[in-house]
Design an enzyme around this catalytic site. Structure first.
Site, PDB file in Angstrom:
ATOM      1  CG  HIS A   1      46.032   6.298  42.943  1.00 33.52           C
ATOM      2  ND1 HIS A   1      46.700   5.095  42.876  1.00 33.52           N
ATOM      3  CD2 HIS A   1      46.948   7.210  43.379  1.00 33.52           C
ATOM      4  CE1 HIS A   1      47.960   5.271  43.249  1.00 33.52           C
ATOM      5  NE2 HIS A   1      48.137   6.535  43.573  1.00 33.52           N
TER       6      HIS A   1
ATOM      7  CG  ASP B   1      46.239   2.774  39.745  1.00 32.18           C
ATOM      8  OD1 ASP B   1      45.670   3.691  40.375  1.00 32.18           O
ATOM      9  OD2 ASP B   1      47.152   2.983  38.928  1.00 32.18           O
TER      10      ASP B   1
ATOM     11  CG  ASP C   1      51.968   5.509  45.616  1.00 31.31           C
ATOM     12  OD1 ASP C   1      50.893   6.127  45.535  1.00 31.31           O
ATOM     13  OD2 ASP C   1      52.852   5.569  44.741  1.00 31.31           O
TER      14      ASP C   1
ATOM     15  CD  GLU D   1      48.741   8.432  40.632  1.00 36.34           C
ATOM     16  OE1 GLU D   1      49.384   9.480  40.856  1.00 36.34           O
ATOM     17  OE2 GLU D   1      49.239   7.293  40.742  1.00 36.34           O
ATOM     18  CD  GLU D   2      51.091   4.758  41.055  1.00 39.20           C
ATOM     19  OE1 GLU D   2      51.896   5.465  40.433  1.00 39.20           O
ATOM     20  OE2 GLU D   2      51.020   4.768  42.290  1.00 39.20           O
TER      21      GLU D   2
ATOM     22  CG  ASP E   1      48.899   9.664  45.866  1.00 40.17           C
ATOM     23  OD1 ASP E   1      49.560   8.795  46.447  1.00 40.17           O
ATOM     24  OD2 ASP E   1      48.838   9.757  44.623  1.00 40.17           O
TER      25      ASP E   1
ATOM     26  CG  HIS F   1      56.346   4.022  42.050  1.00 38.77           C
ATOM     27  ND1 HIS F   1      56.261   4.979  41.047  1.00 38.77           N
ATOM     28  CD2 HIS F   1      55.206   4.162  42.767  1.00 38.77           C
ATOM     29  CE1 HIS F   1      55.137   5.656  41.175  1.00 38.77           C
ATOM     30  NE2 HIS F   1      54.470   5.172  42.231  1.00 38.77           N
TER      31      HIS F   1
END
Length: 487
Positions: free
Chosen positions: A77, A79, A116, A146-147, A170, A459
């Site tokens: 992904h 983003d 990530d 995705e996030e 991922d 994150h």
């Protein structure tokens, strides 16, 4: 700083990662990275398609001698989660990520790194650009958002892809091969209340909870980390019950998929309770610090007396129900899997709390590998907040990915891993939300697997990617491409 990263081995991987990290790419604001990826594919002379939601698909023919192998979808992904430390001055909408090397780790300067899933994207870019890497026909699928909703994976229509095997890049532990993941649903509670004037004879404080580790609300939820919103509510609950504390404002957390590291509240108390309030609060803070001594060594709670009183506060009745609903709402692990040892089955993250100007909202992300359990916990949260008068909405629900232990590509990966490393890979299901389950709804016959290099602290601003692991992972990827099964 990025030049130091570009000199790392394998250079082709790290250079593509540095190129990508120069492009701002927050979730739901992927226009620039979509354009970047389309231009990349077009410059290579490869067929490039952008679908109706913004996913980018780039196709590359098989290298000589690999034409008889099954077509492979390489998927990551575009983003990234945008988190920064409070004292870091950085604009994610305009700036590229500032990276540096710290021993075996690549880190960012006070922000999330974007490994990530940037390292997965960079891997695919390197393979697409290569002229000397043997591989079957490839369909590179770069999904968006995705996030914060998986809207790219959810929007991908059937018939866009022809591949029989999907490699999702991922996963964040290099000794793991994922064959299943949790689904999720956003739970949002909102309410309005009639503010009242701040009583005369009051004093105001700003309470700040900070210094928490934070992290991925799926992969890190079992680690016993502190949740800034829950810690703040403990303080507000006690202050309200014992000293009549009233809330003027709360701002806690940011993203649903990040364990909240910080929360700030502005409150008032009667001046007569001032000294006793500060003493009592410090006792509670000391207790909380003892509870979290192992997992949150840098936890801080700061009480700052404000010179200016807020003009309006939440009335006692509304506050009574709010702090109790917050106490009742479950946060953390709800149930462990009965089928996979050590796997979190169901959890919730109370991610974001906003109170002020007569409005309140609480945003959660509930995850589970069992669909019925996911909604069981979501309904428990709904009940807690509806009892205080909130309207509660479920949104963005996405399915989990059911493990397929008979996967053909799984056999290929486990065999290669053992030959390369002298030990068996850990075949697991994870508590994060991978896109495989969603993609599988329109491509039910596609054989899917997920793996990746070691990334820690995703994150959060302590996110870091292991350099030695990236080397191990790159070698793994190249060998997998050589051994894709025959058609």
């Amino acid at each position: 700083m990025s030049q130091e990263v570009r000199n790392l081995e394998p250079k082709v991987l790290w250079n593509k990662f540095a190129d990508l990290n120069a492009v701002p790419r927050p979730s739901k604001k992927e226009e620039r990275v979509i354009a970047f990826m389309m231009e990349f594919g077009e410059k290579l002379g490869l067929p490039v398609v952008k679908d109706h939601v913004g996913n980018v698909i780039i196709k590359k023919p098989a290298t000589v001698g690999m034409e008889n192998r099954k077509t492979v979808v390489l998927q990551s992904h575009l983003d990234m989660v945008h988190q920064k430390n409070n004292d870091t001055v950085f604009d994610f909408d305009t700036q590229g990520i500032e990276m540096y090397v710290d021993g075996d780790w690549v880190r960012a300067n006070g922000t999330t790194l974007g490994a990530d899933n940037g390292l997965g994207v960079a891997t695919i870019m390197a393979i697409l650009e290569s002229t000397n890497i043997p591989h079957p026909a490839i369909e590179a699928l770069f999904t968006i958002d995705e996030e914060t909703g998986m809207t790219g994976a959810m929007g991908l229509q059937g018939g866009m892809l022809e591949g029989q095997i999907l490699l999702n890049l991922d996963t964040e532990e290099d000794d793991e091969i994922d064959i299943g993941c949790a689904g999720g649903v956003d739970v949002t509670a909102v309410a309005e209340y009639d503010e009242e004037d701040t009583p005369e004879g009051s004093v105001a404080y700003q309470i700040t909870v900070k210094g928490l580790v934070g992290g991925h609300s799926g992969m890190d939820i079992h680690k016993g980390l502190g949740n800034a919103n829950k810690i703040m509510n403990r303080l507000l609950f006690d202050g309200f019950d014992n000293f009549g504390l009233q809330i003027a404002e709360i701002k806690g957390g940011s993203l649903r998929n990040a364990i909240p590291r910080e929360s700030v509240a502005k409150v008032i108390i009667a001046q007569t309770f001032d000294e006793a309030f500060v003493f009592d609060m410090q006792q509670i803070v000391n207790d909380i610090k003892k509870e979290f001594a192992s997992t949150e060594p840098n936890l801080e709670v700061v009480f700052e007396k404000l010179e200016t009183l807020p003009s309006k506060v939440m009335p006692p009745v509304a506050q009574f129900y709010f702090v109790r609903a917050m106490y009742t709402a479950h946060n953390g692990v709800y149930r462990m899997s009965a089928d996979f040892e050590g796997l979190v089955e169901t959890s919730n993250n109370i991610a974001k709390v906003n109170v002020g100007e007569g409005k309140l909202s609480v945003k959660c992300l509930t995850r589970s590998s069992v669909e019925t359990s996911k909604f069981d916990l979501a309904n428990a949260l709904r009940s807690a907040f509806e009892l205080m008068g909130c309207e509660v909405e479920f949104s963005g629900s996405y399915p989990g990915w059911t493990p397929n232990a008979k996967s053909e590509i799984l056999d290929v990966l486990t065999d290669i891993y053992e030959k390369q490393n002298g030990s068996k890979a850990n075949v697991v299901a994870c508590h994060a939300g991978l896109e495989c389950g969603i993609l599988g709804t329109n491509y039910p016959d596609m054989d899917m697997i997920s793996f990746g290099p070691t990334i820690k602290g995703a994150h959060s601003p302590v996110e870091r990617a292991s350099i030695s692991s990236a080397q191990k992972y790159w070698k793994f990827v190249l060998e997998i491409l050589k051994n894709i099964p025959l058609k």
